[in-house]
Design an enzyme around this catalytic site. Structure first.
Site, PDB file in Angstrom:
ATOM      1  CG  ASN A   1      -3.498   2.225  -1.370  1.00  0.00           C
ATOM      2  OD1 ASN A   1      -2.309   2.103  -1.088  1.00  0.00           O
ATOM      3  ND2 ASN A   1      -4.040   3.408  -1.556  1.00  0.00           N
TER       4      ASN A   1
ATOM      5  CB  THR B   1      -0.911   0.051   1.245  1.00  0.00           C
ATOM      6  OG1 THR B   1      -0.069   0.226   2.385  1.00  0.00           O
ATOM      7  CG2 THR B   1      -1.730  -1.216   1.389  1.00  0.00           C
ATOM      8  CB  CYS B   2       0.066   4.673  -1.041  1.00  0.00           C
ATOM      9  SG  CYS B   2      -0.009   4.131  -2.733  1.00  0.00           S
ATOM     10  CG  ASP B   3       0.125   4.184   5.823  1.00  0.00           C
ATOM     11  OD1 ASP B   3       1.213   4.627   6.278  1.00  0.00           O
ATOM     12  OD2 ASP B   3      -0.943   4.310   6.417  1.00  0.00           O
TER      13      ASP B   3
END
Ligand SMILES: *Cc1c(COP(=O)(O)O)cnc(C)c1O
Length: 400
Positions: free
Chosen positions: A378, A335-337
């Protein structure tokens, strides 16, 4: 680094069944495969170690209906924490008398829902919750939860739960006047508790509560020693018999008249039965002279691996290249975290030959994965689970 098996004496067959399923399953990863005979074996070893004590399976560990149906057939009771978990267990054939509503924080509407369906055992840790139970679940049996430090565990369940022992005495003493039946106390020493001796301080504390109430004319009958029994991940853990022996010895040491025991395992019953198949998305270096590669998988903290929070649980990873040379890695999710890093401080190594598209199998992944995967972060789909090796004709079939 060998995975230790605490209840899977039959690990070879377990892995063969899961590998055979995966070989015939070209579907997209990630997905979880749960070996039902391993759940049954873990249940029997734990139930055997604790003799006649009822085993309340903590449903949140793995709420797959096929797992619940299997445990109903094996004679388990259930620790539920919400209206949906009550309904799940009843739909799987559980007797409402075998349900304990163990969450100490319940909506009144959910208490009424459970009560209307026959649930008569509830846990509280405050006067406010006790009053709710008196109003919405009259005549029920109640446990008061005591706090525990969580020391020695990989995933403490302290602070949020339990009231001071003197308050527990006061509240259990007040229960009959409110039309409730005080049956005992409960506690949880923390999940993946590695030290079987850590139950002793809580059992000593419980014994003092029992004794004070006895002298006040209230006779408690049951001690719920909670969950926390460790599953085998990367490092060896004590066998379940060692936990049972330590707990029984503590009860004998602290109680003049030993109460009946109840246990509430979650992780122990389902962790080792599950294998998560995932896929490498990217292998990259962030500096030219960096020895560590970053390996990004298609599953991470949001996709079901919540137990890697704080790098608490160290899963064993298996790849197709394990015979070849390996090097140090940081392992992260897709994910984008940036909290979606599984292992950065824990010294994991993975094969140098690992490439995008290769499978990685995460062993011991049956607990807290299915229930903690997010829905849509996401665009991640919820985690899919398959069950293999049904041991009763009407529980779990592969590919469902
Ligand atoms: C989660 C939970 C359990 C199960 O804990 P494990 O560490 O998985 O054995 C038992 N009791 C209660 C009240 C829980 O919340």
């Amino acid at each position: 680094m060998n995975q230790s098996a605490t209840c899977t004496v039959d690990t070879e067959t377990h892995h063969q069944r899961i590998r055979a399923f995966m070989a015939g399953h070209p579907g997209p990863s990630p997905y979880l495969v749960v070996d039902l005979p391993t759940v049954a074996r873990c249940y029997r070893s734990l139930a055997g170690a604790f003799g006649s004590a009822p085993v309340f399976y903590a449903v949140k560990a793995n709420p797959d209906p096929r797992v619940i149906r299997l445990l109903v057939r094996l004679g388990a009771s259930f620790d539920v924490a919400s209206r949906a978990e009550v309904d799940l267990c009843l739909a799987a054939g559980a007797d409402p008398a075998a349900l304990s509503y163990g969450n100490t924080v319940k909506k009144s509407a959910d208490i009424r829902h459970a009560y209307a369906r026959g649930v008569r055992l509830f846990v509280f840790d405050s006067v406010e919750e006790l009053r709710k139970l008196a109003e919405h679940a009259p005549g029920s049996r109640v446990f008061c939860r005591l706090p525990a430090s969580g020391e020695g565990s990989r995933w403490p369940l302290s602070r949020k739960f339990g009231c001071a022992p003197d308050m527990a005495v006061e509240l259990l003493r007040a229960a009959p006047g409110l039309g409730l039946d005080p049956v005992g106390v409960s506690f949880h020493v923390g999940s993946q508790q590695l030290d079987p001796q850590r139950w002793d301080p809580s059992i000593a504390q419980a014994a003092r509560v029992f004794a004070e109430l006895r002298s006040a004319g209230v006779h408690l009958r049951m001690l719920n020693v909670g969950g926390g029994f460790a599953a085998g991940y990367l490092t060896p853990v004590a066998p379940i018999d060692a936990y049972a022996a330590a707990i029984h010895a503590s009860v004998r040491r602290h109680f003049a008249v030993p109460p009946s025991l109840a246990v509430e395992p979650g992780r122990y019953l389902v962790a080792e039965a599950g294998v998560l198949r995932c896929e490498v998305v990217l292998v990259a270096r962030k500096h030219h002279d960096d020895e560590k590669r970053w390996v990004y998988l298609d599953i991470g903290r949001y996709g079901g691996l919540i137990d890697t929070e704080g790098e608490a649980i160290h899963y064993r990873l298996v790849t197709e290249h394990d015979d070849g040379p390996s090097g140090p890695v940081v392992i992260a999710g897709p994910t984008c975290d940036s909290v979606d890093i599984l292992y950065e401080r824990t010294p994991y190594r993975l094969p140098l030959a690992l490439r995008p598209g290769d499978h990685v199998d995460i062993l011991g992944a049956g607990a807290y994965t299915l229930s903690s995967a997010t829905v849509g972060f996401n665009g991640l789909p919820p985690l899919t689970a398959y069950c293999v090796g049904s041991e009763f004709p009407d529980t779990g079939t592969a590919g469902e």
